[in-house]
Each structure stands twice: as C-alpha cells, then as structure tokens.
Scaffold this active site. Structure first.
Site, PDB file in Angstrom:
ATOM      1  N   HIS A 236      -7.359  -5.472  -1.066  1.00  0.00           N
ATOM      2  CA  HIS A 236      -6.230  -4.562  -0.884  1.00  0.00           C
ATOM      3  C   HIS A 236      -5.135  -5.180  -0.015  1.00  0.00           C
ATOM      4  O   HIS A 236      -3.972  -4.852  -0.178  1.00  0.00           O
ATOM      5  CB  HIS A 236      -6.696  -3.247  -0.246  1.00  0.00           C
ATOM      6  CG  HIS A 236      -5.607  -2.236  -0.041  1.00  0.00           C
ATOM      7  ND1 HIS A 236      -5.022  -1.554  -1.088  1.00  0.00           N
ATOM      8  CD2 HIS A 236      -4.968  -1.797   1.085  1.00  0.00           C
ATOM      9  CE1 HIS A 236      -4.086  -0.735  -0.622  1.00  0.00           C
ATOM     10  NE2 HIS A 236      -4.037  -0.873   0.686  1.00  0.00           N
TER      11      HIS A 236
ATOM     12  N   ASP B   9       3.522  23.972  -1.124  1.00  0.00           N
ATOM     13  CA  ASP B   9       4.948  23.865  -1.470  1.00  0.00           C
ATOM     14  C   ASP B   9       5.555  22.526  -1.047  1.00  0.00           C
ATOM     15  O   ASP B   9       6.694  22.450  -0.598  1.00  0.00           O
ATOM     16  CB  ASP B   9       5.741  25.020  -0.847  1.00  0.00           C
ATOM     17  CG  ASP B   9       5.619  25.068   0.669  1.00  0.00           C
ATOM     18  OD1 ASP B   9       4.713  24.408   1.225  1.00  0.00           O
ATOM     19  OD2 ASP B   9       6.427  25.779   1.311  1.00  0.00           O
TER      20      ASP B   9
ATOM     21  N   SER C 281       0.837  -1.197   0.000  1.00  0.00           N
ATOM     22  CA  SER C 281       0.000   0.000   0.000  1.00  0.00           C
ATOM     23  C   SER C 281       0.878   1.257   0.000  1.00  0.00           C
ATOM     24  O   SER C 281       1.660   1.464  -0.930  1.00  0.00           O
ATOM     25  CB  SER C 281      -0.960  -0.053   1.188  1.00  0.00           C
ATOM     26  OG  SER C 281      -1.916   0.965   1.112  1.00  0.00           O
TER      27      SER C 281
END
Length: 420
Positions: A395, A342, A140
């Site tokens: 998953h 940023d 993951s």
C-alpha cells in the site's frame, strides 16, 4: 534541509466553504524546492495530498524519496490538511472545548475531502494568481481527495497522480462493500504472516488486546510485528514496557483522532435514495462486516481457542472508544458520526465520466486498504485514467520506492509511455 529549500505558508480559510456556518481555520503548507532550483520561478507546482484521513504531510529530512524526484520538475507543496500537523489542529482536547458531542460532530463534518479540496483551491488561487494549473499527487486517502478535486475543479489541474488511492465513487455509503472485500485481503495477509512467523502470535493474555492497526502495508512490516512480539514479556509474566511502548507507537489514535472519527465517512458519498439504511450512513460498517465473519476475527475467542490472534488492518471499531483512553471522551461523537445520513457528495459522476485531465494511478494488487477490484471500477469510470497495476508493493509503495513510482506516473500521465 540538505539539498532542499523549505518555505512555510499559512492560509486562513473558511471552516464552511458554503458560508452557512461561520468561523475559520488555518491551513499550513510547506513549499519545497531543490536547492539548485530555488530561484527558478518557472517551475510548475505540485501539491501533495496525504493519506489518512487526519494525518499531516511528511516532514522532509533530506532530498531523497519521491520528494527528491519531484523537485527536479516541480515546486512541491506539502499540505497539512485541515485539522492536522501545523494547521489548526483537531485533538481530543480541542474537540471537547467546542461543546457537547452534537456540536463536535457538526464541527467535524467540515474535515472531509470536499473541504480539503476547497482549501487547496483557495491556496492555488493565492499562490498562482495568474490562474496557472498545478499537478496533484495523492497517496491513499489523498487519492480520494484527488477524485474530489477532479469532480469539483478539473480546470485547476494539469495532471493528477494517484498511488494506492482509487476510491469507490458510487452514490451513498459504500463502506459495507469496501470492508467485505478488505476483510478477505486481511485474512490473506494474516495467513502469510503466520506462515512466515508461526511463533509470532500476539500475547495470549486476559489484558485487552487490540490487534487493529499494524504495519503489514509497509516494507518490513511483518518483521516489525514479529520483533515487537518477541519483546512482549518482561520475565515476570507481565507485558514489557518495551512491548507496550512499541505497540502504542504503531497507533496514532491519540495524536490524530480524525482518523478514528471520520474513517468510515470517507466512503459516504452523498444522500443516495437507498431503501437500505447501510447505504445512507456508515453505521460502524467494519464492525458489522467483522461479525459476519463468525468468530474468525474475534481476538478473545482466538485466545480461548489457542489459535493465532487475527489482525484487522486499518479498520476502526466501536470498542476502541471504550478501550483507548485517548478516544473515550470522543465516544458519543463517534456514534453520532457513524449514524449520520446527510453527508454531502464527494464526487460528481458526470464530471468524472467526462474527465479531460490526464490521470495516472498506481494500484497495488494485494492492497488490503484499497481494494483492487473497486479501484479498477473507478479507473474505468474516470475517463482518461491510465492505470499501473503491480504486486511489487503493498500500500505504501510511494514511501518504499518513491522515485520509481513518481517518475513512472508522470510518464504515464504525459503519454511518454505509449498506450498499449
């Protein structure tokens, strides 16, 4: 542990690897060897990169699962990524002691994949002073870290294995694209859940219900949710303690706040020159995409309309920082991080397109946490990636069928399974 020999290591690393900010953090690593091979110094190393963000590595209880398969070939390093487990922890209490919200946000910017990978590289150089390469296994979010590793230090890697973690690598913040795709997956999983358990709806109650995290991605996950709902009431018309305890046990926001605070930032890959602000900051992408779904994912509206309350997977929403006691002190820092534009780059496109490290990745067709189509695009970008697509797992396949998945990925990376 029966069948395994465990050795603990602690490394002191810079908070800021660029050296612009002072301070250090400790990073904990647990070395795991098969008991029968504990003295075999010729075994190569494999470092495991845990899913998350903000979760520690697994704690071995026996020599089973993928670890049992891995120690037949490797000495395994279970890394507690900075801020987690036995590394210098990040908790709500420790964060508030850092200062005001802006100070906390500045501190947390050093807990993403780029810093984690630089920690790992310092550890490699300390444990393997002869410059030997090692193998990475990323589950993951650990796969996201693997892509950062391939971008930054490909010369350190013998091979890279990824399970359910081929991240989108486009410049800027891809969170809107990710959640637009994943909400479709979540809709499908909700439909399957209520098809199997039409009486398994969450409690219809004026008490705030947060259906955000659930174990659909695990084997037996739907059953676990259903049985939890069966215990919802205590016979007096109030929610039972069994339900409340079981529900809170599904969540880790109180013990692992990095997950809630930095979850969307894992999709922010540098400062792309985009006119669209959504490509510069995450800005609560999941919440914005949820609103675009109309009232479908509005839990309160679902209760009013007497329809099944929809779950929303792993997404993090602003209201959680009002409704969850452990997150309330972190509300301001969460908003600062969501607005941050940023973020440094996590991936280097040129390095990935020219990659020479063998990469094998398992991608789960119905994965509702890492979108299949985006994974395919990344596999196409990273030169030499061999992709195994399967609908057999959701998953967390590496937890369900670890030996099979681990051995297949090694065989793909080493071309033991021919290209066809």
């Amino acid at each position: 542990v029966q069948g395994l020999v465990l050795t603990s290591h602690v490394f002191q690393v810079p908070l800021d690897h660029s050296g612009e900010e002072s301070g250090t953090v400790d990073v904990f690593v647990r070395e795991v060897a098969a008991a029968s091979k504990a003295n075999d110094t010729s075994l190569p190393y494999l470092i495991y990169l845990q899913g998350g963000p903000g979760f520690e590595s697994p704690r071995p209880m026996d020599a089973g699962g993928w670890i049992g398969a891995a120690v037949e070939r490797f000495r395994v390093l279970l890394l507690d990524q900075r801020g987690t487990g036995s590394s210098t922890p990040v908790t709500a209490r420790s964060l508030t002691q850092k200062g005001d919200a802006r100070t906390q946000a500045e501190y947390l910017k050093f807990f993403r994949a780029d810093s984690i990978v630089q920690d790992a590289e310092m550890i490699r150089r300390a444990l393997l002073p002869d410059g030997a390469k090692w193998t990475t296994l990323g589950q993951s979010f650990g796969g996201f870290c693997t892509l950062s590793y391939l971008s930054m230090f490909p010369e350190a890697l013998e091979r890279s294995l990824i399970t359910g973690g081929l991240a989108p690598t486009s410049e800027g913040c891809s969170a809107d694209e990710v959640y637009t795709a994943l909400f479709k997956r979540v809709r499908a999983q909700n439909a399957k859940y209520y098809q199997r358990f039409p009486q398994g709806a969450p409690p219809r109650t004026p008490i705030t219900w947060c259906p955000s995290s659930h174990p659909y991605h695990k084997a037996g996950g739907m059953e676990r949710v259903h049985y939890l709902m069966e215990s919802a009431w205590d016979g007096t018309g109030e929610l039972s303690l069994a339900f409340l305890k079981g529900y809170t046990g599904m969540l880790a926001y109180d013990t692992n706040p990095i997950y809630a605070l930095l979850h969307e930032s894992i999709y922010c890959n540098g400062q792309a020159e985009h006119a669209d602000p959504s490509k510069r900051a995450s800005n609560w992408a999941a919440e914005r995409v949820r609103r675009n779904q109309g009232s479908h994912f509005d839990a309160s509206r679902a209760v009013e309309d007497d329809r099944p309350v929809p779950f929303t997977g792993e997404m993090v929403f602003p209201f959680m920082f009002d409704e969850m006691a452990a997150l309330r002190p972190l509300k301001e820092v969460a908003h600062l991080l969501a607005a941050k534009e940023d973020w440094p780059a996590l991936y280097r496109s040129e390095a990935l397109t020219k990659n020479t490290v063998p990469v094998a990745a398992a991608a789960y067709y119905e994965d509702m946490y890492v979108e299949m189509a985006l994974s395919q695009a990344t596999a196409d970008q990273v030169q030499g990636t061999r992709m195994w697509v399967t609908s057999e797992y959701m998953h967390s396949g590496v937890r369900e069928d670890g030996p099979k998945i681990f051995n297949r990925l090694v065989a793909l990376a080493d071309d033991e399974i021919p290209i066809r």
